[in-house]
Design a protein around this motif. Sequence first.
Motif, PDB file in Angstrom:
ATOM      1  N   THR A 289      -0.534  -0.779  -8.680  1.00 26.47           N
ATOM      2  CA  THR A 289      -1.593   0.208  -8.890  1.00 26.47           C
ATOM      3  C   THR A 289      -1.445   1.426  -7.984  1.00 26.47           C
ATOM      4  OG1 THR A 289      -3.077  -0.884  -7.310  1.00 26.47           O
ATOM      5  CG2 THR A 289      -3.195  -1.600  -9.610  1.00 26.47           C
ATOM      6  N   GLU A 290      -0.624   1.320  -6.949  1.00 25.89           N
ATOM      7  CA  GLU A 290      -0.424   2.446  -6.036  1.00 25.89           C
ATOM      8  C   GLU A 290       0.417   3.559  -6.661  1.00 25.89           C
ATOM      9  OE1 GLU A 290       1.214   1.124  -2.333  1.00 25.89           O
ATOM     10  OE2 GLU A 290       0.004  -0.695  -2.313  1.00 25.89           O
ATOM     11  N   LEU A 291       1.132   3.253  -7.736  1.00 21.72           N
ATOM     12  CA  LEU A 291       2.067   4.233  -8.294  1.00 21.72           C
ATOM     13  C   LEU A 291       1.369   5.472  -8.839  1.00 21.72           C
ATOM     14  CD1 LEU A 291       4.693   1.915 -10.018  1.00 21.72           C
ATOM     15  CD2 LEU A 291       4.905   3.185  -7.865  1.00 21.72           C
ATOM     16  N   ASP A 338       6.011  18.191  -0.880  1.00 16.04           N
ATOM     17  CA  ASP A 338       5.518  17.142  -1.772  1.00 16.04           C
ATOM     18  C   ASP A 338       6.655  16.218  -2.195  1.00 16.04           C
ATOM     19  OD1 ASP A 338       2.929  18.108  -1.733  1.00 16.04           O
ATOM     20  OD2 ASP A 338       3.186  19.315  -3.543  1.00 16.04           O
ATOM     21  N   TYR A 339       7.789  16.812  -2.507  1.00 15.47           N
ATOM     22  CA  TYR A 339       8.944  16.037  -2.963  1.00 15.47           C
ATOM     23  C   TYR A 339       9.442  15.112  -1.848  1.00 15.47           C
ATOM     24  CZ  TYR A 339      13.617  15.010  -4.787  1.00 15.47           C
ATOM     25  OH  TYR A 339      14.762  14.363  -5.232  1.00 15.47           O
ATOM     26  N   ILE A 340       9.529  15.621  -0.641  1.00 16.24           N
ATOM     27  CA  ILE A 340       9.974  14.798   0.495  1.00 16.24           C
ATOM     28  C   ILE A 340       8.975  13.672   0.748  1.00 16.24           C
ATOM     29  CG2 ILE A 340      10.365  14.815   2.993  1.00 16.24           C
ATOM     30  CD1 ILE A 340      11.504  17.674   2.602  1.00 16.24           C
ATOM     31  N   ASP A 341       7.687  13.981   0.657  1.00 10.61           N
ATOM     32  CA  ASP A 341       6.672  12.955   0.816  1.00 10.61           C
ATOM     33  C   ASP A 341       6.799  11.874  -0.265  1.00 10.61           C
ATOM     34  OD1 ASP A 341       5.597  14.183   3.023  1.00 10.61           O
ATOM     35  OD2 ASP A 341       3.893  15.079   1.961  1.00 10.61           O
ATOM     36  N   ALA A 345       7.337   7.940   0.314  1.00 16.32           N
ATOM     37  CA  ALA A 345       6.361   6.980  -0.209  1.00 16.32           C
ATOM     38  C   ALA A 345       7.049   5.940  -1.081  1.00 16.32           C
ATOM     39  CB  ALA A 345       5.282   7.714  -1.006  1.00 16.32           C
ATOM     40  N   ARG A 346       8.014   6.400  -1.867  1.00 16.11           N
ATOM     41  CA  ARG A 346       8.758   5.448  -2.701  1.00 16.11           C
ATOM     42  C   ARG A 346       9.523   4.450  -1.837  1.00 16.11           C
ATOM     43  NH1 ARG A 346      14.344   6.154  -6.066  1.00 16.11           N
ATOM     44  NH2 ARG A 346      14.097   4.325  -7.423  1.00 16.11           N
ATOM     45  N   LYS A 347      10.183   4.923  -0.807  1.00 12.02           N
ATOM     46  CA  LYS A 347      10.949   4.040   0.070  1.00 12.02           C
ATOM     47  C   LYS A 347      10.061   2.973   0.695  1.00 12.02           C
ATOM     48  CE  LYS A 347      14.089   4.127   4.055  1.00 12.02           C
ATOM     49  NZ  LYS A 347      14.770   5.008   5.053  1.00 12.02           N
ATOM     50  N   ASP A 348       8.891   3.387   1.167  1.00 12.00           N
ATOM     51  CA  ASP A 348       7.950   2.439   1.759  1.00 12.00           C
ATOM     52  C   ASP A 348       7.448   1.446   0.722  1.00 12.00           C
ATOM     53  OD1 ASP A 348       5.874   1.620   3.884  1.00 12.00           O
ATOM     54  OD2 ASP A 348       4.618   2.233   2.189  1.00 12.00           O
ATOM     55  N   TRP A 349       7.146   1.934  -0.472  1.00 14.48           N
ATOM     56  CA  TRP A 349       6.645   1.078  -1.544  1.00 14.48           C
ATOM     57  C   TRP A 349       7.689   0.046  -1.951  1.00 14.48           C
ATOM     58  CZ3 TRP A 349       8.014   0.436  -6.783  1.00 14.48           C
ATOM     59  CH2 TRP A 349       7.055  -0.219  -7.586  1.00 14.48           C
ATOM     60  N   THR A 396       7.671  -0.696 -17.828  1.00 14.22           N
ATOM     61  CA  THR A 396       9.098  -0.511 -17.558  1.00 14.22           C
ATOM     62  C   THR A 396       9.352   0.411 -16.380  1.00 14.22           C
ATOM     63  OG1 THR A 396       9.169   1.247 -19.231  1.00 14.22           O
ATOM     64  CG2 THR A 396       9.828  -0.978 -19.923  1.00 14.22           C
ATOM     65  N   SER A 397       8.515   1.459 -16.226  1.00 17.21           N
ATOM     66  CA  SER A 397       8.768   2.441 -15.171  1.00 17.21           C
ATOM     67  C   SER A 397       8.591   1.865 -13.775  1.00 17.21           C
ATOM     68  CB  SER A 397       7.871   3.665 -15.352  1.00 17.21           C
ATOM     69  OG  SER A 397       6.499   3.298 -15.262  1.00 17.21           O
ATOM     70  N   VAL A 398       7.861   0.763 -13.660  1.00 16.33           N
ATOM     71  CA  VAL A 398       7.712   0.099 -12.364  1.00 16.33           C
ATOM     72  C   VAL A 398       9.080  -0.299 -11.815  1.00 16.33           C
ATOM     73  CG1 VAL A 398       6.809  -1.973 -11.207  1.00 16.33           C
ATOM     74  CG2 VAL A 398       5.379  -0.729 -12.856  1.00 16.33           C
ATOM     75  N   VAL A 399       9.948  -0.783 -12.688  1.00 17.56           N
ATOM     76  CA  VAL A 399      11.274  -1.248 -12.259  1.00 17.56           C
ATOM     77  C   VAL A 399      12.131  -0.073 -11.802  1.00 17.56           C
ATOM     78  CG1 VAL A 399      13.315  -2.574 -12.916  1.00 17.56           C
ATOM     79  CG2 VAL A 399      11.078  -3.177 -13.872  1.00 17.56           C
ATOM     80  N   ASN A 400      12.022   1.064 -12.457  1.00 14.82           N
ATOM     81  CA  ASN A 400      12.794   2.236 -12.039  1.00 14.82           C
ATOM     82  C   ASN A 400      12.337   2.726 -10.668  1.00 14.82           C
ATOM     83  OD1 ASN A 400      12.482   2.324 -15.196  1.00 14.82           O
ATOM     84  ND2 ASN A 400      14.429   3.311 -14.735  1.00 14.82           N
ATOM     85  N   MET A 401      11.029   2.763 -10.439  1.00  9.77           N
ATOM     86  CA  MET A 401      10.539   3.151  -9.110  1.00  9.77           C
ATOM     87  C   MET A 401      10.987   2.164  -8.044  1.00  9.77           C
ATOM     88  SD  MET A 401       8.981   6.030  -8.702  1.00  9.77           S
ATOM     89  CE  MET A 401       7.886   5.857  -7.298  1.00  9.77           C
ATOM     90  N   LEU A 402      11.142   0.899  -8.435  1.00  6.20           N
ATOM     91  CA  LEU A 402      11.588  -0.141  -7.511  1.00  6.20           C
ATOM     92  C   LEU A 402      13.082  -0.064  -7.245  1.00  6.20           C
ATOM     93  CD1 LEU A 402      10.709  -2.740  -5.971  1.00  6.20           C
ATOM     94  CD2 LEU A 402      11.149  -4.004  -8.097  1.00  6.20           C
ATOM     95  N   ASP A 403      13.796   0.799  -7.981  1.00  9.03           N
ATOM     96  CA  ASP A 403      15.260   0.838  -7.929  1.00  9.03           C
ATOM     97  C   ASP A 403      15.827  -0.523  -8.308  1.00  9.03           C
ATOM     98  OD1 ASP A 403      17.790   1.942  -7.579  1.00  9.03           O
ATOM     99  OD2 ASP A 403      17.893   1.375  -5.467  1.00  9.03           O
TER     100      ASP A 403
END
Length: 450
Positions: A289-291, A338-341, A345-349, A396-403
């Motif tokens: 839900t944080e995405l 914003d992009y760097i943030d 945020a993605r790395k932490d998630w 499906t997009s959850v997996v892409n954000m997760l790498d």
Amino acid sequence: MSQPPFSGDLHAVRQALQAGHVQAPDILAQAALAAQSEACRHVFMPGSPANPAETLKNAPSGDIGLALAGIPVSVKDLFDVAGQVTAAGSKVLAQAAPAQADCPAVARLRAAGAALVGRTNMVEFAFSGVGINPHYGTPANPADPATARIPGGSSSGAAVSVATGAALVGLGSDTGGSIRIPAALCGIVGFKSTARLVPTAGALPLSTSLDTVSALTRSVRDAVTVHEVLAARRVELTGKPLSGYRLAVAGTLMQDALSRTVAQAFERSLQVLREAGAKIVEIPLGEITELTAINATGGLSAAESYAWHRKLIAERQAGYDPRVALRILRGAGMSAADYIDLLAARKDWIARMEARLDGFDAVLSPTVPLVAPPIAGLLNDDTEFFRVNGLLLRNTSVVNMLDGCAISLPCHAPGQLPVGLMLWHAALHDDTMLDLALQVEAALAQSLQQ
């Protein structure tokens, strides 16, 4: 779904070729005839092989022992093929200079003996999960001959080419679900590998952080073979039974608003796996839900696509699909900060998600929460289009954000519209996903025969 011109997957065709029961030109001629069927309207881009004589020019003459020798393979219009224009489903690039060389993915397919039978239509610039293309037409989902339904996107033509038998392998890309969504809606297999395993060079980018090169196939064993070719590595399969797996079911968001057909197919699949001995545990996974907040400024696809398109869209926006242009232009308002943030945020998630999934071999969820809706209701209704697009991309997009890596398998009963079961995990769990998927595929098939 009407039957394809030849039965079985690429392994069955390879066995027939090796046994001398069929010749490569025969396979390619059948694929070419399938490509001319009504079901394949709008699948191939202008300039693709359109008749058996042209397709047979691509017949491989190499070693029959090569993994893909004699196998018809389609290529999404996103990838460079020597001597051809990479238009990415758009008319604004239709007159671009032809590619001077094959991209690495195509080169690896050729080296394995694949016969490239045509470039497949796609969502313009790969920016939608629905599959509609207003420039070149939308290939109808072959699962329902009575109603023209969406194929899913963005690898729409790739999926339909495999589902109809115009190809046995469809090379595609997956940035937010563009392999798995059409696989689920068309009733075939779609594997999204860990992004770093297959080179993306020579593929027109949507999001350089999320883009993944993978393929659509008819079976998991085909997915294993094609991944080995594309990633230039061997997949380690243990053959571990389902009783040896501990699987999570994502309880948060991924099971919300399921259509009745999807809900029934998903619950039936879980029951089959439980009866086979798999240990299944439902976990909340509230991190999903944080995405929404993480992507509030537009997300990686908007920022990174705008970086590529900003000059072209400034000059030729009128030539873009307005729905695609709208999403690309969201990236114009994102600042560098914003992009760097967002990257941080993605790395932490990812780190927190990996910790939550530790101890599980895979997560199970419906690939998409609905079956393919009719095309007609989405062509001129922007509100409904974006509602459906959001639902299709949600899981499906959850997996892409997760790498991460994931595979979608058909799990519907005969007579139902296709439904996909998604197995997924974090980065570099690819071999486990494929190993597990072989067992799941077999268990589901056996359950339907009882």
